[in-house]
Scaffold this active site. Sequence first.
Site, mmCIF file in Angstrom:
data_model
loop_
_atom_site.group_PDB
_atom_site.id
_atom_site.type_symbol
_atom_site.label_atom_id
_atom_site.label_comp_id
_atom_site.label_asym_id
_atom_site.label_seq_id
_atom_site.Cartn_x
_atom_site.Cartn_y
_atom_site.Cartn_z
ATOM 1 N N CYS A 149 37.027 -22.465 -10.118
ATOM 2 C CA CYS A 149 36.045 -21.398 -9.803
ATOM 3 C C CYS A 149 34.702 -21.620 -10.494
ATOM 4 O O CYS A 149 33.721 -20.986 -10.146
ATOM 5 C CB CYS A 149 36.605 -20.037 -10.173
ATOM 6 S SG CYS A 149 36.715 -19.746 -11.944
ATOM 7 N N CYS B 61 35.241 -19.721 -22.905
ATOM 8 C CA CYS B 61 35.883 -20.112 -21.645
ATOM 9 C C CYS B 61 37.279 -19.509 -21.556
ATOM 10 O O CYS B 61 37.698 -19.014 -20.513
ATOM 11 C CB CYS B 61 35.932 -21.629 -21.504
ATOM 12 S SG CYS B 61 36.893 -22.446 -22.801
ATOM 13 N N CYS C 119 38.422 -16.888 -18.718
ATOM 14 C CA CYS C 119 39.505 -17.263 -17.803
ATOM 15 C C CYS C 119 40.677 -16.297 -17.946
ATOM 16 O O CYS C 119 41.265 -15.857 -16.954
ATOM 17 C CB CYS C 119 39.948 -18.691 -18.099
ATOM 18 S SG CYS C 119 41.131 -19.317 -16.910
ATOM 19 N N ASN D 52 5.868 -4.255 -8.718
ATOM 20 C CA ASN D 52 4.525 -3.679 -8.589
ATOM 21 C C ASN D 52 4.485 -2.579 -7.542
ATOM 22 O O ASN D 52 5.283 -2.568 -6.595
ATOM 23 C CB ASN D 52 3.510 -4.768 -8.228
ATOM 24 C CG ASN D 52 3.460 -5.038 -6.744
ATOM 25 O OD1 ASN D 52 2.698 -4.412 -6.001
ATOM 26 N ND2 ASN D 52 4.311 -5.946 -6.268
ATOM 27 N N ASN E 241 8.430 -11.559 1.058
ATOM 28 C CA ASN E 241 7.585 -10.597 0.347
ATOM 29 C C ASN E 241 8.491 -9.933 -0.703
ATOM 30 O O ASN E 241 9.602 -10.372 -0.934
ATOM 31 C CB ASN E 241 6.986 -9.581 1.329
ATOM 32 C CG ASN E 241 5.651 -9.049 0.822
ATOM 33 O OD1 ASN E 241 5.548 -8.636 -0.333
ATOM 34 N ND2 ASN E 241 4.636 -9.057 1.656
ATOM 35 N N THR E 242 8.059 -8.873 -1.317
ATOM 36 C CA THR E 242 8.805 -8.303 -2.448
ATOM 37 C C THR E 242 9.970 -7.413 -1.989
ATOM 38 O O THR E 242 9.991 -6.908 -0.872
ATOM 39 C CB THR E 242 7.861 -7.492 -3.342
ATOM 40 O OG1 THR E 242 7.165 -6.556 -2.517
ATOM 41 C CG2 THR E 242 6.869 -8.387 -4.040
ATOM 42 N N CYS F 256 4.826 -5.676 2.882
ATOM 43 C CA CYS F 256 4.554 -4.826 1.720
ATOM 44 C C CYS F 256 5.492 -3.608 1.747
ATOM 45 O O CYS F 256 5.486 -2.839 2.707
ATOM 46 C CB CYS F 256 3.095 -4.377 1.773
ATOM 47 S SG CYS F 256 2.472 -3.912 0.188
ATOM 48 N N CYS G 94 33.388 -29.789 -27.369
ATOM 49 C CA CYS G 94 33.710 -28.346 -27.434
ATOM 50 C C CYS G 94 33.599 -27.846 -28.875
ATOM 51 O O CYS G 94 34.020 -28.518 -29.817
ATOM 52 C CB CYS G 94 35.137 -28.151 -26.906
ATOM 53 S SG CYS G 94 35.789 -26.499 -27.166
ATOM 54 N N CYS H 221 34.478 -22.153 -29.285
ATOM 55 C CA CYS H 221 33.981 -20.769 -29.360
ATOM 56 C C CYS H 221 34.881 -19.812 -28.581
ATOM 57 O O CYS H 221 34.783 -18.596 -28.736
ATOM 58 C CB CYS H 221 32.548 -20.677 -28.854
ATOM 59 S SG CYS H 221 32.400 -20.890 -27.069
HETATM 60 C C1 FMN Z 1 1.046 -7.303 -7.913
HETATM 61 C C2 FMN Z 1 1.413 -7.909 -6.599
HETATM 62 C C3 FMN Z 1 0.653 -7.649 -5.488
HETATM 63 C C4 FMN Z 1 0.995 -8.208 -4.261
HETATM 64 N N1 FMN Z 1 0.200 -7.987 -3.180
HETATM 65 C C5 FMN Z 1 0.494 -8.558 -2.003
HETATM 66 C C6 FMN Z 1 -0.367 -8.431 -0.891
HETATM 67 O O1 FMN Z 1 -1.432 -7.815 -0.959
HETATM 68 N N2 FMN Z 1 -0.002 -9.008 0.273
HETATM 69 C C7 FMN Z 1 1.151 -9.728 0.405
HETATM 70 O O2 FMN Z 1 1.435 -10.251 1.490
HETATM 71 N N3 FMN Z 1 1.977 -9.890 -0.648
HETATM 72 C C8 FMN Z 1 1.680 -9.334 -1.832
HETATM 73 N N4 FMN Z 1 2.498 -9.548 -2.913
HETATM 74 C C9 FMN Z 1 3.725 -10.355 -2.740
HETATM 75 C C10 FMN Z 1 3.507 -11.830 -3.080
HETATM 76 O O3 FMN Z 1 2.574 -12.416 -2.208
HETATM 77 C C11 FMN Z 1 4.838 -12.622 -2.983
HETATM 78 O O4 FMN Z 1 5.336 -12.528 -1.667
HETATM 79 C C12 FMN Z 1 5.904 -12.091 -3.932
HETATM 80 O O5 FMN Z 1 5.330 -11.708 -5.155
HETATM 81 C C13 FMN Z 1 7.015 -13.122 -4.181
HETATM 82 O O6 FMN Z 1 6.523 -14.269 -4.826
HETATM 83 P P1 FMN Z 1 6.693 -14.519 -6.426
HETATM 84 O O7 FMN Z 1 8.139 -14.349 -6.749
HETATM 85 O O8 FMN Z 1 6.153 -15.891 -6.658
HETATM 86 O O9 FMN Z 1 5.874 -13.472 -7.101
HETATM 87 C C14 FMN Z 1 2.160 -9.011 -4.147
HETATM 88 C C15 FMN Z 1 2.919 -9.285 -5.288
HETATM 89 C C16 FMN Z 1 2.547 -8.754 -6.517
HETATM 90 C C17 FMN Z 1 3.381 -9.069 -7.725
#
Ligand code: FMN
Length: 428
Positions: A382, A348, A352, A73, A200-201, A135, A342, A345
């Site tokens: 492995c 594996c 390997c 996003n 966060n993302t 963010c 097995c 197929c």
């Molecule tokens: C569309 C969208 C908007 C988000 N907005 C915020 C936000 O405003 N503040 C925040 O701390 N995290 C925000 N996040 C991050 C989420 O809170 C969360 O940390 C992240 O998506 C990982 O969790 P998930 O894998 O369950 O989505 C946003 C994520 C998405 C997908």
Amino acid sequence: MADLRINLAGIKSPNPFWLASAPPTNSGYQVQRAFEAGWGGAVWKTLGDPILNVSSRFAALSFNGQRVAGFNNIELITDRPLDVNLKEIYETKKKFPNHAIIASLMVEPKQEKWHEIVKRVEDVGVDGLELNFGCPHGMAERGMGAASGQVPALVEKQTYWVKEVAKTPVIVKLTPNITDITATAEAACNGGADAISLINTINSLMGVDLDTWNTIPHVAGKGAHGGYCGPAVKPIALNMVAECARHPNVNVPISGIGGISNWKDAVEFMLMGATGVQVCTAAMHHGFRIVEDMIEGLSNYLDSKGIASVSDIVGKSVPKYSDWGDLDLNYNIVARINTDVCINCNKCHIACEDTSHQCIDMLTDANGKSYLKVREEDCVGCNLCSIVCPVDGAIDMIEVPRELPPMTWNERQAALNGSLTCNVDVTN
Ligand SMILES: Cc1cc2nc3c(=O)[nH]c(=O)nc-3n(C[C@H](O)[C@H](O)[C@H](O)COP(=O)(O)O)c2cc1C
């Protein structure tokens, strides 16, 4: 039935499932419906100074038929006026006094800005604060979000400013867009954080359209990096949670986030040190009702194990997570193919032969039927064959009796030269 209640740094919630700060927690209408559906808490969509969003905002990765394996996003924090959000938080808290409402906050890195917003949100009765230092887009260019969260000194300072005035517990939300997340986790602790949340993302570009050559998503033909989340990020998030949980200077509760889609994911995060979990993408994909399965699954799991309270599993796997140098070099497993199961197929064998240790032979039995057999003396254990095998139970990984007593790399080096360092000469 097991007790699912949690207490995260003083924030109480009827169960460990919170909605993460994101579109699902954008308004009172949504959060109230989420609580009715069963969510134990909600971290409100990040509050701060007014912003402008773009259209479009989201993109998703489908992988082998699975929709939304990853989600991306370029949305910013709330685009609704602070007063409106505060009024709705107040009303929601009144209706759901036993549910956790946490205000996510992001302001400029200025002491007076933090003081002002903390006072305003605490006045409407939130149970805690979450500082959004994560963010990765839009706000970072203005010195906020990940731009703050990537600098330990700024994390510590701003946490400290918040703690100067906060009356409710302060959770610091960390960005994964950093080499070592324990550095910022430690900084948050030094600033006085009562808890940390992560992740966060992750910085990402979802794709490029092969016809138009536009990025995915794009805004009038232009793109910018977004934030990646959803099931695909779970292993990254789980590792970061575990690294924080086992770090000696990170001694606050953890709220685990990142790719959590069901009760099993939640249990894994809790075993690795999270007191509770937050969910965003799975709720955006499937709706609020997924929490019913999460509650039921977690409850049945705890009952089946005879565990009275969900808090009893927190951190149970942390002692099992260590540095590579602490792993036993003399522990051995080998692959064993169950010819009854097995389907020949050959996946594996190919894996390997082409990319591992060339130890799966194609043989023919007395009736002329071909079969696969592992030369165990050459197998290094492995796991690749069992990973690529499409049939459950066709390949088992078996522990073989050890020839030597346990010994780690660190022990070996210490025995060799009295030092734990590798002593590799990198100058040549
Ligand atoms: C569309 C969208 C908007 C988000 N907005 C915020 C936000 O405003 N503040 C925040 O701390 N995290 C925000 N996040 C991050 C989420 O809170 C969360 O940390 C992240 O998506 C990982 O969790 P998930 O894998 O369950 O989505 C946003 C994520 C998405 C997908």
